[in-house]
Scaffold this active site. Structure first.
Site, short mmCIF file in Angstrom:
data_model
loop_
_atom_site.label_atom_id
_atom_site.label_comp_id
_atom_site.label_asym_id
_atom_site.label_seq_id
_atom_site.Cartn_x
_atom_site.Cartn_y
_atom_site.Cartn_z
N ARG A 104 1.30 -1.38 -0.28
CA ARG A 104 0.07 -0.02 -0.33
C ARG A 104 0.88 1.02 0.09
O ARG A 104 1.60 1.59 1.01
CB ARG A 104 -0.88 0.42 0.99
CG ARG A 104 -1.60 1.43 1.33
CD ARG A 104 -2.65 1.71 2.40
NE ARG A 104 -4.03 0.62 2.13
CZ ARG A 104 -4.96 0.49 2.05
NH1 ARG A 104 -5.33 1.14 3.79
NH2 ARG A 104 -6.18 -0.11 1.72
N HIS A 131 -7.37 0.98 -6.23
CA HIS A 131 -7.55 -0.20 -5.15
C HIS A 131 -8.38 -1.28 -5.43
O HIS A 131 -9.71 -1.63 -5.44
CB HIS A 131 -8.17 0.96 -3.85
CG HIS A 131 -8.51 0.04 -2.37
ND1 HIS A 131 -7.89 -0.68 -1.86
CD2 HIS A 131 -9.14 0.56 -1.38
CE1 HIS A 131 -7.89 -1.03 -1.16
NE2 HIS A 131 -9.15 -0.18 0.02
N GLN A 134 -10.56 -4.00 -2.86
CA GLN A 134 -11.19 -3.73 -2.33
C GLN A 134 -12.31 -3.92 -3.73
O GLN A 134 -13.53 -4.09 -2.80
CB GLN A 134 -11.77 -1.94 -2.42
CG GLN A 134 -13.38 -1.67 -1.59
CD GLN A 134 -12.83 -2.03 -0.13
OE1 GLN A 134 -11.89 -1.61 1.18
NE2 GLN A 134 -13.90 -2.56 0.11
N ASP A 219 -17.35 7.22 -1.34
CA ASP A 219 -16.26 7.21 -0.26
C ASP A 219 -15.78 8.83 -0.01
O ASP A 219 -16.46 9.30 -0.16
CB ASP A 219 -14.61 7.27 -2.20
CG ASP A 219 -13.33 6.65 -0.39
OD1 ASP A 219 -13.28 5.86 0.17
OD2 ASP A 219 -12.79 6.33 -1.56
N CYS A 259 -16.04 1.75 1.23
CA CYS A 259 -14.86 0.88 1.14
C CYS A 259 -14.92 0.62 2.51
O CYS A 259 -14.18 0.27 3.32
CB CYS A 259 -14.32 1.83 0.78
SG CYS A 259 -13.47 3.05 0.50
N ARG A 287 -13.49 -8.49 2.22
CA ARG A 287 -12.19 -8.66 2.39
C ARG A 287 -11.10 -9.35 2.45
O ARG A 287 -10.28 -10.20 1.83
CB ARG A 287 -11.73 -7.60 2.25
CG ARG A 287 -12.33 -5.73 2.17
CD ARG A 287 -11.69 -5.39 1.19
NE ARG A 287 -10.47 -5.54 1.33
CZ ARG A 287 -9.77 -4.29 1.44
NH1 ARG A 287 -10.27 -2.67 2.17
NH2 ARG A 287 -8.67 -4.66 1.04
N1 NVA Z 1 -10.21 6.93 -1.44
C1 NVA Z 1 -9.52 5.87 0.54
C2 NVA Z 1 -9.87 4.55 0.20
C3 NVA Z 1 -9.48 4.13 0.96
C4 NVA Z 1 -9.88 2.97 1.10
C5 NVA Z 1 -7.64 6.87 0.19
O1 NVA Z 1 -7.18 6.74 -0.64
O2 NVA Z 1 -7.48 7.41 1.11
N1 CP Z 2 -11.41 -0.06 2.92
C1 CP Z 2 -9.27 -0.15 3.37
O1 CP Z 2 -8.94 -0.56 2.16
O2 CP Z 2 -9.61 0.08 4.99
P1 CP Z 2 -8.36 0.42 5.02
O3 CP Z 2 -7.47 1.42 5.04
O4 CP Z 2 -8.82 0.08 6.83
O5 CP Z 2 -7.41 -1.17 4.92
#
Ligand code: NVA
Ligand code: CP
Length: 303
Positions: A104, A131, A134, A219, A259, A287
């Site tokens: 990540r 992502h 997800q 989101d 998500c 997930r």
């Molecule tokens: N769009 C959000 C998703 C978090 C799971 C981010 O990138 O922070």
């Molecule tokens: N939805 C998601 O990816 O959650 P986290 O940021 O908690 O991993």
């Protein structure tokens, strides 16, 4: 044999994606029966997190444990990555020791360079661009609740961000339509929209976009890394909230997904998030099952 990576949904064919969704549903049932199934016994997944996570970390770690393997949490704060060791060197070293790597991070290019230097499968656990893990869980959830998503209308409300891009990619693979309702200046990137052709429509009026929707998705307004834009984004997205009025425009059997983590009373009201059309808790649980199907697909011996 060349190693398969999962940096984007488009790394899978439509058949492979459908296979993973169906397998996730099977693995969930097996887990609910407490069946022991250990296709990754003695295998290790390295997990590099340059951003925070609850769901992604726990689901991969638990999934590897249930599969008889092990997961290793690596943060840049206490690895040499945080002190400037090149990503290419880290990839070559780690991939000589572990059997798969989840990352990540911020720039998507970083995971692409990592994968180019890795001998083992690399999984995208979220980048600024997409992502895809997800989406595996979200699609599983839709299939469980409503059957095939082909031909359906998904309405994305809010920022044209990594999740929005992933929904557009999913629409290309599984033949459904995405209405993106976002304010000007926050559109999904053309590199995602253009190849999707008729599958995606950018709209400015969220109520019009929600008409006849089978699924409403949103989101956060400010993603990880955009914290300083929070106030400006709150103003820009004020009219892009998923609330009861918007849900009424959708089909009566429409579902709501997010998500998570969610910001109640910003992008979604508590009423909708906690309401009868919301499937966010199944989505979060899935997930685990969807990523187990992915880990098996990428890392287990093919028999
Ligand atoms: N769009 C959000 C998703 C978090 C799971 C981010 O990138 O922070
Ligand atoms: N939805 C998601 O990816 O959650 P986290 O940021 O908690 O991993």
């Amino acid at each position: 044999m060349t190693v398969r990576h999962f940096l984007s949904l488009l790394d899978l064919s439509a058949d492979e994606l459908r296979g993973i969704i169906n397998r996730a549903i099977e693995l969930k049932a097996m887990q609910q029966r407490r069946e022991i199934f250990e296709p990754l016994k003695n295998r290790t997944l390295g997990m590099i997190f340059e951003k925070s996570s609850t769901r992604t970390r726990v689901s991969f770690e638990v999934g590897m444990a249930q599969f008889g393997g092990h997961a290793l949490f690596l943060s840049p704060r206490d690895t040499q990555l945080g002190r400037g060791e090149p990503i290419e060197d880290t990839a070559r070293v780690l991939s000589r020791m572990v059997d798969g790597i989840m990352i990540r991070t911020f720039e998507h290019d970083k995971i692409v360079r990592f994968a180019e230097h890795s001998q083992v499968p690399v999984i995208n656990g979220l980048t600024d661009l997409v992502h895809p893990c997800q989406l595996l869980a979200d699609l599983q959830t839709y299939f469980e609740q409503r059957g095939d998503i082909r031909g359906k209308t998904v309405v994305w409300v809010g920022d044209g961000n990594n999740m929005c891009h992933s929904w557009i990619n999913a629409a290309r693979l599984l033949d459904f339509t995405v209405h993106v309702a976002c304010p000007e200046g926050y559109d999904p990137l053309p590199e995602f929209v253009e190849p999707a052709g008729e599958r995606v429509r950018i709209m400015r009026d969220p109520l019009a976009a929600a008409k006849d929707a089978d699924l409403i998705v949103t989101d956060v307004w400010a993603s990880m890394g955009q914290e300083e834009e929070q106030a400006q984004r709150r103003r820009a997205f004020a009219d892009f909230q998923v609330n009861a009025e918007l849900m009424l425009k959708a089909r009566t059997d429409a579902l709501f997904m997010h998500c998570l983590p969610a910001h109640r009373e910003e992008e979604v009201t508590t009423e909708v998030l906690e309401g009868g059309q919301s499937v966010v808790w199944d989505e979060a649980e899935n997930r685990l099952h969807a990523q187990k199907a992915l880990l098996e697909f990428l890392m287990a011996e093919k028999v």
